[in-house]
Design a protein around this motif. Sequence first.
Motif, PDB file in Angstrom:
ATOM      1  N   PHE A 462       0.825  -1.215   0.000  1.00 46.85           N
ATOM      2  CA  PHE A 462       0.000   0.000   0.000  1.00 46.85           C
ATOM      3  C   PHE A 462       0.852   1.254   0.000  1.00 46.85           C
ATOM      4  O   PHE A 462       0.491   2.265  -0.607  1.00 46.85           O
ATOM      5  CB  PHE A 462      -0.949   0.000   1.198  1.00 46.85           C
ATOM      6  N   ALA A 463       1.984   1.229   0.706  1.00 46.38           N
ATOM      7  CA  ALA A 463       2.824   2.420   0.807  1.00 46.38           C
ATOM      8  C   ALA A 463       3.495   2.739  -0.526  1.00 46.38           C
ATOM      9  O   ALA A 463       3.713   3.909  -0.855  1.00 46.38           O
ATOM     10  CB  ALA A 463       3.876   2.232   1.900  1.00 46.38           C
ATOM     11  N   VAL A 464       3.826   1.718  -1.314  1.00 43.54           N
ATOM     12  CA  VAL A 464       4.421   1.936  -2.635  1.00 43.54           C
ATOM     13  C   VAL A 464       3.375   2.545  -3.566  1.00 43.54           C
ATOM     14  O   VAL A 464       3.640   3.526  -4.276  1.00 43.54           O
ATOM     15  CB  VAL A 464       4.955   0.610  -3.213  1.00 43.54           C
ATOM     16  N   VAL A 465       2.177   1.971  -3.559  1.00 41.40           N
ATOM     17  CA  VAL A 465       1.116   2.448  -4.448  1.00 41.40           C
ATOM     18  C   VAL A 465       0.719   3.882  -4.088  1.00 41.40           C
ATOM     19  O   VAL A 465       0.542   4.736  -4.969  1.00 41.40           O
ATOM     20  CB  VAL A 465      -0.102   1.510  -4.376  1.00 41.40           C
ATOM     21  N   ALA A 466       0.585   4.163  -2.795  1.00 41.18           N
ATOM     22  CA  ALA A 466       0.202   5.510  -2.367  1.00 41.18           C
ATOM     23  C   ALA A 466       1.236   6.552  -2.753  1.00 41.18           C
ATOM     24  O   ALA A 466       0.900   7.709  -3.029  1.00 41.18           O
ATOM     25  CB  ALA A 466      -0.021   5.543  -0.854  1.00 41.18           C
ATOM     26  N   ALA A 467       2.500   6.157  -2.780  1.00 41.32           N
ATOM     27  CA  ALA A 467       3.578   7.099  -3.097  1.00 41.32           C
ATOM     28  C   ALA A 467       3.747   7.317  -4.593  1.00 41.32           C
ATOM     29  O   ALA A 467       4.447   8.250  -5.012  1.00 41.32           O
ATOM     30  CB  ALA A 467       4.891   6.611  -2.500  1.00 41.32           C
ATOM     31  N   SER A 468       3.112   6.495  -5.401  1.00 47.52           N
ATOM     32  CA  SER A 468       3.300   6.569  -6.849  1.00 47.52           C
ATOM     33  C   SER A 468       2.411   7.636  -7.473  1.00 47.52           C
ATOM     34  O   SER A 468       1.290   7.873  -7.041  1.00 47.52           O
ATOM     35  CB  SER A 468       2.980   5.206  -7.476  1.00 47.52           C
ATOM     36  N   GLN A 473      -0.480   1.729 -12.743  1.00 46.15           N
ATOM     37  CA  GLN A 473       0.526   0.796 -13.237  1.00 46.15           C
ATOM     38  C   GLN A 473       0.576  -0.481 -12.392  1.00 46.15           C
ATOM     39  O   GLN A 473       1.203  -1.463 -12.777  1.00 46.15           O
ATOM     40  CB  GLN A 473       1.907   1.447 -13.279  1.00 46.15           C
ATOM     41  N   PHE A 474      -0.106  -0.472 -11.231  1.00 46.15           N
ATOM     42  CA  PHE A 474      -0.083  -1.609 -10.325  1.00 46.15           C
ATOM     43  C   PHE A 474      -1.349  -2.451 -10.468  1.00 46.15           C
ATOM     44  O   PHE A 474      -2.448  -1.923 -10.677  1.00 46.15           O
ATOM     45  CB  PHE A 474       0.025  -1.128  -8.870  1.00 46.15           C
ATOM     46  N   ILE A 475      -1.180  -3.746 -10.327  1.00 46.58           N
ATOM     47  CA  ILE A 475      -2.299  -4.675 -10.203  1.00 46.58           C
ATOM     48  C   ILE A 475      -2.357  -5.082  -8.738  1.00 46.58           C
ATOM     49  O   ILE A 475      -1.389  -5.625  -8.195  1.00 46.58           O
ATOM     50  CB  ILE A 475      -2.112  -5.906 -11.104  1.00 46.58           C
ATOM     51  N   VAL A 476      -3.458  -4.799  -8.083  1.00 50.18           N
ATOM     52  CA  VAL A 476      -3.581  -4.988  -6.631  1.00 50.18           C
ATOM     53  C   VAL A 476      -4.795  -5.875  -6.332  1.00 50.18           C
ATOM     54  O   VAL A 476      -5.652  -6.078  -7.194  1.00 50.18           O
ATOM     55  CB  VAL A 476      -3.719  -3.630  -5.910  1.00 50.18           C
TER      56      VAL A 476
END
Length: 547
Positions: A462-468, A473-476
């Motif tokens: 979650f922290a990577v996705v929130a910072a992007s 580009q992410f599949i979650v």
Amino acid sequence: MSRRETWTVFAASLAVYLGVGLTLSLRYGYLLGDALARTSAAQAVLFSRDPHVSAIGYIFTPLTALAQLPLVAFSSWLPAITRWNISAIAVSALFMAGATVMIYGICRDRGLTKPYSSIIAAVFALNPIIVFFGANGMSEAPFLFFACWAARRLIRWVHTDDVHDLVFAGIALALAYLTRYDAVAAIAATTFLVAGVTVMRQGRAKWRTMRRRALLDAVLLAGPGFSAFVVWTATSWLITGEALAQLSSNYGNAAILEQSGGGATGTLLGNTAFVVTAIVVLGPTLLIAGPVAAVLAHRRRDLEFLVAPVMFGSVLAFQAFSYITGSTFGFLRFYICAIPLAAIVVVQIFAPQGNPETRRTGKFHRSRSEHATAKIGVSAALVALSVVGMMVTGWAMLQPSLSAQQYALGYLFDTSPSANDADAVAARRIIDSFSTERELAAYLDSQNLPEGSVLVDTVYGFAVVAASSRPDQFIVPSDQDFTTILNDPAAAGVQYLLTVPNSGRGESDAINRRYPSIYDNGALEFSFVFEAPNDGADQPDWRLYEV
């Protein structure tokens, strides 16, 4: 209480919480995981590869994340809103400022003068742990607002018997449940309280009439909360197949406890001692003010006193039982309700004066007799006691043994801790939490990847996705085709898998469950790209594999 007073108290509190929150985030990079996870959930609703409302998730109750949506909507133009958790900080600041208004309102409803009311509200608002949780985006701020709102309305209802106060208290408790599950205890306890007060008011009325009125009042209070529980649970079951996902799912509380080695691990006596200590250091004034207020309330036959101990005490008892039985962790913040409880108890030492405005007084409304204003010496002593209590709480926040999450605040200005000082090194890692995730996000953003290029679970991701700046580009896991893509990443055009060790909470990571050896050897299918050792506390080292 005039509108001018309300807005003055609100604006002053909001300025403090926003200032502290933005400083902690933008200046020191000090972010908390649960707050950032809610921000990521709000981001997924609007800007994920598969945006939909149910991406909000069903582990946390939804209100804190939903409240962020208006600000998160601008994150496509200003990614810092999610990267630095600004949307969550704004929400917690607004709600904690609202909680301060409610404490001030309780003072004014009691008949206290503006100076006394302002001082008591200021002592509450500037309590170090209140400032911290008003500034960090966690769920404590909205929960305290709704709890204080409910307490104020119930205290008014005891005096006015106005059905409007009772209904608003029920709505506030329902919203508290949609913020934190702790509210279940408060709803149950206050429902019995309301029924009991109604019975006591009716004296020698016929039993059938007494029972009917008590039941009606109880339903008015508990109805909104029960409805919120049913709707939220049914929605979770319809969408995820689990009615109580926060308890039973692979990402729920039970799984987190098992993967993290359990909650309370000490003896029964030791765990009980921690709970008592936590409540005492957060509400030390209760030791003196509590018995005094109780005795005075008994002499005055003042049922208003019962509201705060029953409401906030039930939440504290719920948290104490959960920790002592090993169902939760030993975090100081779980006992934050001791702070508004202490503030309200101090207010109720003063005799009630005057009658607050009400829409429609009920049958059992009792006019207050006017009392002389409290003596200056008594008022000064109570203010001094409250200030000392605030200082005790500030000291407790900086003790690693009591405050495993907040003590790092004492090391904010220590930029080069000694290698021999274990607490300082650990504190620096807490402050640096999610710095590695921000660097990973920046790296992936720089690759200009197409939509759906990186497969990651949000247990830690979650922290990577929130910072992007490119969350699509992410599949979650909230993507409806996540499982299909997980089974065959290459066919879906996935270029990278972002992985964490298959241990601890990493055991619940969907990628690890599908490919148990992927972190160690790429599951003999994927090519190792690089490893990113983590600078943060309790955060995993990352490995990126290419499909």
